[in-house]
Design an enzyme around this catalytic site. Structure first.
Site, mmCIF file in Angstrom:
data_model
loop_
_atom_site.group_PDB
_atom_site.id
_atom_site.type_symbol
_atom_site.label_atom_id
_atom_site.label_comp_id
_atom_site.label_asym_id
_atom_site.label_seq_id
_atom_site.Cartn_x
_atom_site.Cartn_y
_atom_site.Cartn_z
ATOM 1 C CD GLU A 90 -8.395 -19.096 34.409
ATOM 2 O OE1 GLU A 90 -8.876 -20.231 34.475
ATOM 3 O OE2 GLU A 90 -8.916 -18.118 34.961
ATOM 4 C CB CYS A 331 -14.630 -8.582 35.830
ATOM 5 S SG CYS A 331 -14.601 -7.601 34.368
#
Ligand code: SAH
Length: 341
Positions: A90, A331
């Site tokens: 990703e 994150c």
């Protein structure tokens, strides 16, 4: 057929010479793929038809396949990219107020197994090649092809970039070189869990690229629980190095605030002592919750108090509410599965 993105300019020059072509053609090829971001060899108009056909037989110029793109309300986009061997990674495109940020992956999975991180739960699958790192940037650039402003690149996607140093270095050379993508090294940040030898190495190789250390704990003992890498890489050694090595920029410390684990005022106090005399910025990241991990985000009040304490001690502190949470691209939320069947 060779994948062109895995070749450095010198490697391409050698191959071009072996094919009997003139040297400047490799510069032209680099211009097409990295500056113009044009993959279709037929459109490389300043290269003769004969040479283009020769090229078509030798090289694949296709980028990795983009298989999905998910956007959240604020314009953060997560790109799911399939590699040649069907592994998936990703990359994230984040729209900020005055610029874009590209969040790039360096490995499929990660070996470090930090307790709080979704990528760690995948285990380590493999390193990305330099071309697979570059390909992510070119794919994200296509998304904003008519944008001319500032772009930051952060190696904060999947993986530990400094444990893939050889390929990272090769990619960074092309990213920053005038004949390649030509990004200013000042706008590039490599984030690491802390692999001291490679921190030293990257600061030698790229003195203007910024290092960000994922600190995440007020001492090595707690850090070992959260980040097993601290058993080998003691945080005090890394901090001593930061304290003593002269650099042109401030080190950034990332600190994920996890409820009841590392978010007390006592912890903030320890951090203010730990980081003494290091020219630095502290980025506080409230923990982004993951379904299979039990950690929780602290309350807003605790987060503010933690920040306040460090500010009062004179630190530059930025509270970073991650973007892209509702599309699982914040994150520590990046994780992919290999395509079934
Ligand atoms: N391995 C490198 C690059 C990954 S960056 C590194 O450790 O720096 C990923 C960043 O997100 C790190 O700062 C990490 O501490 C942080 N992070 C990981 N999981 C998180 C989560 N669930 N919520 C918030 N931040 C997280």
């Amino acid at each position: 057929m060779k994948w062109i993105y895995d070749l450095s300019l010198n490697e391409l020059k050698n191959e071009i010479a072996a094919l009997g072509l003139r040297d400047f053609i490799s510069d032209q090829v680099f211009q097409w793929i990295y500056q113009k971001n044009v993959q279709n060899i037929k459109l490389w108009s300043n290269i003769s038809k004969y040479n283009r056909e020769l090229f078509l037989k030798q090289y694949s110029t296709l980028l990795n396949r983009l298989i999905d793109k998910i956007e959240d309300k604020l314009g953060t986009k997560k790109f799911l990219i399939e590699l040649e061997d069907k592994n998936r990674i990703e990359s994230v495109l984040i729209k900020e107020k005055n610029h874009y940020t590209f969040c790039i992956s360096s490995q499929v999975g990660c070996a470090l197994n930090c307790a709080f991180c979704a990528t760690g739960k995948m285990g380590f699958i493999r390193n990305l090649s330099s071309g697979e790192i570059l390909s992510q940037i070119l794919i994200l650039q296509k998304e904003i092809y008519d944008y001319n402003g500032k772009i930051n690149i952060v190696f904060m996607g999947m993986g530990e970039p400094l444990l893939n140093y050889k390929n990272l270095k090769k990619a960074l050379s092309i990213i920053t070189s005038e004949k390649g993508i030509d990004f200013s090294p000042k706008n590039i940040t490599v984030s690491t869990a802390g692999i001291l030898n490679y921190i030293k190495q990257i600061e030698k190789d790229f003195p203007n690229i910024k290092i960000s250390l994922s600190l995440n704990a007020p001492d090595n003992q707690i850090r070992e629980q959260l980040m097993p890498v601290s058993k080998k890489e003691n945080i005090n050694n890394i901090l001593d190095y930061f304290r003593n090595y002269k650099r042109k920029y401030k080190i950034t410390f990332e600190y994920v605030l996890i409820k009841g684990i590392n978010d007390s005022i006592q912890d903030a106090k320890k951090i203010s002592q730990l980081l003494r005399r290091i020219l630095c910025k502290i980025n506080l990241i409230p923990y982004n919750e993951n379904t299979n991990i039990e950690f929780k985000t602290p309350s807003k009040k605790n987060i503010e108090a933690f920040k306040e304490y460090l500010c009062l001690k004179g630190y530059t502190v930025v509270l970073r509410w991650s973007k892209g949470k509702d599309i699982k691209s914040a994150c520590g939320q990046l994780a992919t599965q290999i395509k079934e069947n």
